[in-house]
Structure formats: structure tokens, C-alpha cells
Design an enzyme around this catalytic site. Structure first.
Site, PDB file in Angstrom:
ATOM      1  N   GLU A 160      11.122  16.375  13.713  1.00  0.00           N
ATOM      2  CA  GLU A 160      11.408  16.220  12.206  1.00  0.00           C
ATOM      3  C   GLU A 160      10.836  17.443  12.078  1.00  0.00           C
ATOM      4  OE1 GLU A 160       9.994  11.954  11.243  1.00  0.00           O
ATOM      5  OE2 GLU A 160      11.349  12.039  10.191  1.00  0.00           O
ATOM      6  N   LYS A 164       0.946  -1.367   0.460  1.00  0.00           N
ATOM      7  CA  LYS A 164      -0.330   0.101  -0.199  1.00  0.00           C
ATOM      8  C   LYS A 164       0.724   1.013   0.356  1.00  0.00           C
ATOM      9  CE  LYS A 164      -1.885   3.063   2.361  1.00  0.00           C
ATOM     10  NZ  LYS A 164      -0.974   3.879   1.907  1.00  0.00           N
ATOM     11  N   CYS A 212      14.439  11.427   6.099  1.00  0.00           N
ATOM     12  CA  CYS A 212      14.295  10.515   7.054  1.00  0.00           C
ATOM     13  C   CYS A 212      15.555  11.045   7.890  1.00  0.00           C
ATOM     14  CB  CYS A 212      13.875   8.772   7.865  1.00  0.00           C
ATOM     15  SG  CYS A 212      14.735   7.779   6.004  1.00  0.00           S
ATOM     16  N   GLU A 252      10.386   1.241   9.796  1.00  0.00           N
ATOM     17  CA  GLU A 252      11.728   2.541   9.749  1.00  0.00           C
ATOM     18  C   GLU A 252      10.645   3.842   9.448  1.00  0.00           C
ATOM     19  OE1 GLU A 252      14.676   2.072   7.803  1.00  0.00           O
ATOM     20  OE2 GLU A 252      14.976  -0.551   8.031  1.00  0.00           O
TER      21      GLU A 252
END
Ligand code: NAP
Length: 492
Positions: free
Chosen positions: A395, A188, A298, A264
Site C-alpha cells: 500500500e 477509539k 484504502c 475493514e
């Protein structure tokens, strides 16, 4: 879509991708015929629509993966490898079209999209070569009587969920080793960038992958469609790349079935510049670590920690470089900074910069959005940032480089580790003893030592702490799709 002379090529590339679900080797509409729009983040215009899969479509995809598993598991390793090799070749031949497609749906400059296609294809090639090297071991047991045999078996049908920021590579990092190991899968992709994954499914089909081995479901009812698959005993593994909050939810869901899980997740990478660093190399590495993918990685350098003796020089040079980067649509010549993925991303970056400035940071370049169409934000360097500012703890996922200073190695390492994340860190030093102190002292799954890029198909990519667990790439990445079976042999 643009209106210039390239508009027809853009339309052709988008038209060339299947927009349906790929289930059991057949392209088909979503149950009920629903569709979801895919936007161009540089304009906000709709590029096209893809099938909006339902809960029943998700179930059909898992049923197809389950049905295809015994056949694929028993397919000769060489044949599995050859499918991947052909897919690598097809992807490489079509780099220009696939790169344009990626730039249109995700926004990154064309040159970077080409780089991602090469990186994504490298996983197909690497695992094509590994498919024939899956082995076990054989030993005599301690008492000299029995024998110990281990074999490595494919885990089974897998569920993959991928993010929008690397729409092709985050797919091949999972699909490549799973195919090599003999697993089947339901993938997906993120709803913002489904086109690259659909293009990958078409390539795998053309490369001869049997129907049902790789199924792709696009949907905007993500949680509703995916939760039943994670709870379904036909699935044996979940691999997720995305944000830490969603990863935590999925870990909880996967406990129900004790699924094997790879995560992850997010990062908050420190970029350390010691006083003995080669500053030219550090600036070059900083540009890569910060600005690759518009800062939406990331692995993006999230916090610059620079020794006080070189901080002013570093900040001035970084600001000069970022300030001269051209911002614009990723298809335009010379553009090095594309749009952020959506308006929410621009709002988040604006908020984080505002918070840092309120706490005393100086804006050396940038510090504001660009234009009023699309989701552009100027490359930004902030100096004198308060260590407690939000930008040092969350982040950023955008082109903002906050700089703080340190005065000792211990302080640098302590501050670098002061985060719940542990994906990657970068360190610039020419001193061997200091390099080892840093390599051994940092709590991250990966370290870029005097280099601003760690991604490599042959290397184990992954994090510790809340950046997740499991590795993608290299032999470790194949191990994620294999179970070790031990046979105790009675040899009297
Ligand atoms: P995200 O919001 O967590 O979404 C990632 C994927 O999860 C998408 O496909 C999303 O689908 C799906 N998803 C969302 N909610 C879900 C739910 N309740 N159940 C099942 N699936 C769900 O992350 P993102 O914004 O796309 O990606 C950015 C994040 O990914 C950052 O935190 C980044 O650090 C991380 N990342 C990590 C790595 C790594 O290797 N460690 C690599 C790349 C990115 P929809 O699109 O339909 O919402």
C-alpha cells in the site's frame, strides 16, 4: 496553526471541540490527568492536546456501554432514528467548521474535508431511515405443524477502532448503523486525528443520544487500553478499520471470546485501462481514484495497469494533470494536495519510489518531497514500472501513480488479482462483454466500472482476502449489528 488572518478562526474551531473523554454521557479528564498532543501535519506544530485515556478509563467506557445497552435496545426504533436524523442535520449545518477541523488535524484540502463531512453525514441519514425497517420473517414449517419466526436483535455493546485517514466517515459508518440497530459502543479514534470523533460525540449528545450509548476514549496507550476490552465478555462485537497487520492481531485477540468481528483493512487497488476505454473518462477517474485524500485511502488506485496500445498517451496525460496540482496546506486557496500524515509516511513513499526507480522506472513527474516543513510529497507518475517493484505490492498511501502495461484481458485480470488484498478495483472499458469478464474475474469486494469512486452510504463497502470481511453501508451495514434469533413455535 497558521499566522494569517484565518488563524483566529482556526483557533476557535479547535477550541470549540471537547478535549476530554466522553463516558456515560459525561465529559471527563483521563484518570491521572494525562494528555496527548494533536499535530498539524502541514507544519508539525501542536494544535492542541486531548485526554490520554488509561486502562481504567477504557473499562469505565465499556461499563457505561454495557449499562446503557438494555435501555437503548428497548428504545423505540423511531426515536433511535430521530437522534440520527438530528445528528445528520447538525453535522450538515456545521460543515464548514467540521471541515476546517478535519483539515487541521489530518491535512486534506478543505474542499475534500467538506466532501467527507457530507459523506459521513450521509451514513447518519441513511441509518436514520433504516432504524424503523428492521424486520424478521414468519413461515409455516415443512410439516405444516410448527411455525418459524425469526427476529433480528441488536448484537450488544460494540468496540470500534478507527483510522486517521477519514476521521469522521470511518466513525459514522460504524456509529450510524449501531445506533439504528440498538447497540451501544466504545469508540477509539486514531491518536493522530481524535478531534473529528470528539466533535461527532458532541453532536450526538446535542442530538439527544442518551449517555452511555456512544462513549469515546482517546489514548496513546492503544494496545494496553483496547486489548482488555476485546477480551471482556461485556463486549459483543469488534469493528475495526485500519491496516491489515493490526487487523490480524485484533482477529487473534477476538478469538478468545468468539466476538463478532468486522474488519475493514488495507487495499492494493488495480486501475485497469483497456484499449477501448474512453481515455478522457479514464484520466478523470484516475485523478479521483489516485489523488482523493492525497492518495491516503484504502480505496486509492495503487497500481495502474494500462493496455500497451494506450499506455504512453495515458501516462503522458496523467503526468500532465498530476504535475499541475498545487501542493500545500489544505487551508490554502487552490491547494489540491495536502501533506501526508507524518514523516514515516513520507519516508515510506520515498523508499517505494526509490525501489521502483532502481528497477528501471522513469519518473514522469514528481518523485521527491516538497519543502522542509510539514510532510509534503509531490504528485508522482512512474512509467515502465517493473511488476515486481514494491510499489506494486505494498500500500503506497501517498500521491504516487505507478504504471505498468498489459497486452491481453487475461493478463490484465491475472495481474490485477496478484495480491493478497481484495478491496476494490477500477476498470475502464466500453465493451460490455469485457466489462462482465472483468466484473466476474476480479477478486475484490468492490469494482468501480468506468468510475473512480465507489463510496456511497447506501452501498456495501468492504473487501475480500486480506482486505477483511464484513460490509459498511447499505442494508448489509446494518446487518453487521444484528443477530438473527429463530423461534421454533409449537402450534399443534
Ligand atoms: P492502523 O495503524 O492499523 O491504525 C488504525 C487504528 O488502530 C488506530 O485507531 C490505531 O490507534 C489502532 N491500533 C493500532 N494498534 C492497535 C492495537 N495493537 N490494538 C488496538 N488498536 C490498535 O492504520 P492507520 O495507519 O491508522 O490507517 C491506515 C490503514 O487503514 C490503511 O491500511 C488503510 O488501507 C486502512 N483503511 C481501510 C479502510 C477500509 O474500509 N477497508 C478504510 C480506511 C482505512 P493509534 O492511532 O492509537 O495507533
Amino acid at each position: 496553526m497558521s499566522s494569517g488572518p484565518d488563524a483566529s478562526r482556526e483557533a476557535a474551531v479547535v477550541d470549540g471541540v471537547p478535549k476530554q473523554l466522553y463516558i456515560g454521557g459525561t465529559w471527563r479528564d483521563a484518570g491521572g490527568g494525562g494528555t496527548l498532543d494533536v499535530d498539524d501535519p502541514s507544519t508539525g506544530d501542536v494544535l492542541c492536546a486531548v485526554a490520554d485515556g488509561t486502562v481504567a478509563d477504557g473499562d469505565a467506557a465499556l461499563a457505561a456501554a454495557h449499562a446503557a445497552f438494555p435501555g437503548w435496545r428497548d428504545t423505540a426504533p423511531r426515536e433511535r432514528g430521530e437522534v440520527l436524523r438530528r445528528a445528520f442535520e447538525l453535522m450538515t449545518e456545521r460543515t464548514d467548521d467540521l471541515a476546517l477541523l478535519m483539515t487541521l488535524e489530518m491535512g486534506k484540502p478543505l474542499e475534500e474535508s467538506r466532501g467527507e463531512i457530507a459523506y459521513a453525514a450521509a451514513f447518519l441519514r441513511w441509518y436514520a431511515e433504516e432504524a424503523v425497517r428492521i424486520d424478521g420473517r414468519f413461515t409455516t414449517s415443512e410439516n405444516g405443524k410448527g411455525r418459524i419466526l425469526t427476529m433480528r436483535r441488536p448484537v450488544g455493546p460494540c468496540v470500534f477502532i478507527t483510522p486517521w485517514n477519514f476521521p469522521m466517515a470511518m466513525g459514522t459508518r460504524k456509529v450510524g448503523p449501531a445506533i439504528a440497530a440498538g447497540c451501544t459502543m466504545v469508540v477509539k479514534p486514531a491518536q493522530q486525528t481524535p478531534l473529528s470523533m470528539l466533535a461527532l460525540a458532541a453532536i450526538l449528545e446535542e442530538a439527544g443520544l442518551p449517555g452511555g450509548v456512544c462513549n469515546v476514549v482517546t489514548t496513546h496507550s492503544t494496545a494496553e487500553v483496547m486489548a482488555p476490552l476485546i477480551a471482556d465478555p461485556r463486549a459483543r462485537k469488534l469493528s475495526f478499520t485500519g491496516s491489515t497487520p493490526i487487523g490480524k492481531k485484533l482477529i487473534e485477540q477476538s478469538a478468545e471470546q468468539v466476538l463478532r468481528v468486522s474488519m475493514e483493512l488495507g487495499g492494493n487497488a488495480p486501475f485497469l485501462v483497456f484499449e477501448d476505454a474512453d481515455l478522457d473518462a479514464a484520466i478523470e477517474g484516475a485523478l479521483l481514484a489516485k489523488m482523493r485524500n492525497i492518495g491516503e485511502a484504502c480505496t486509492s488506485a495503487n497500481r495502474f495497469l494500462v493496455h500497451e496500445a494506450v499506455a504512453d498517451d495515458f501516462a503522458r496525460r496523467l503526468a500532465h494533470e498530476l504535475g499541475s496540482m498545487k501542493v500545500g496546506r489544505g487551508t490554502e486557496e487552490g491547494v489540491r494536495v495536502g501533506p501526508l500524515i507524518d514523516e514515516a509516511a513520507v519516508d515510506k513513499v520515498t523508499e517505494l519510489v526509490g525501489d521502483a526507480v532502481d528497477r528501471g522506472a522513469q519518473v514522469l513527474t514528481g518523485g521527491e518531497r516538497v519543502g522542509d516543513r510539514g510532510h509534503f510529497y509531490a504528485p508522482t507518475v512512474l512509467a515502465g514500472v517493473d511488476p515486481d517493484a514494491r510499489v506494486n505490492h505494498e500500500e503506497i498511501f501517498g500521491p504516487v501513480a505507478p504504471i505498468t502495461t498489459f497486452s491481453s484481458d487475461d493478463e490484465a485480470i491475472e495481474r490485477a488479482n496478484d495480491t493478497e488484498y481484495g478491496l476494490v478495483a477500477y476498470a475502464y472499458t466500453r465493451d460490455l462483454a469485457r466489462a462482465f469478464k472483468v466484473m466476474e474475474g476480479l477478486d475484490t469486494g468492490m469494482i468501480g466500472l468506468n468510475q473512480g469512486l465507489v463510496s456511497n452510504a447506501g452501498a456495501p463497502f468492504g473487501g475480500v482476502k486480506q482486505s477483511g470481511f464484513g460490509r459498511e453501508g447499505g442494508p448489509e451495514g446494518l446487518g453487521e449489528y444484528l443477530e438473527t434469533r429463530y423461534v421454533a413455535m409449537n402450534v399443534p
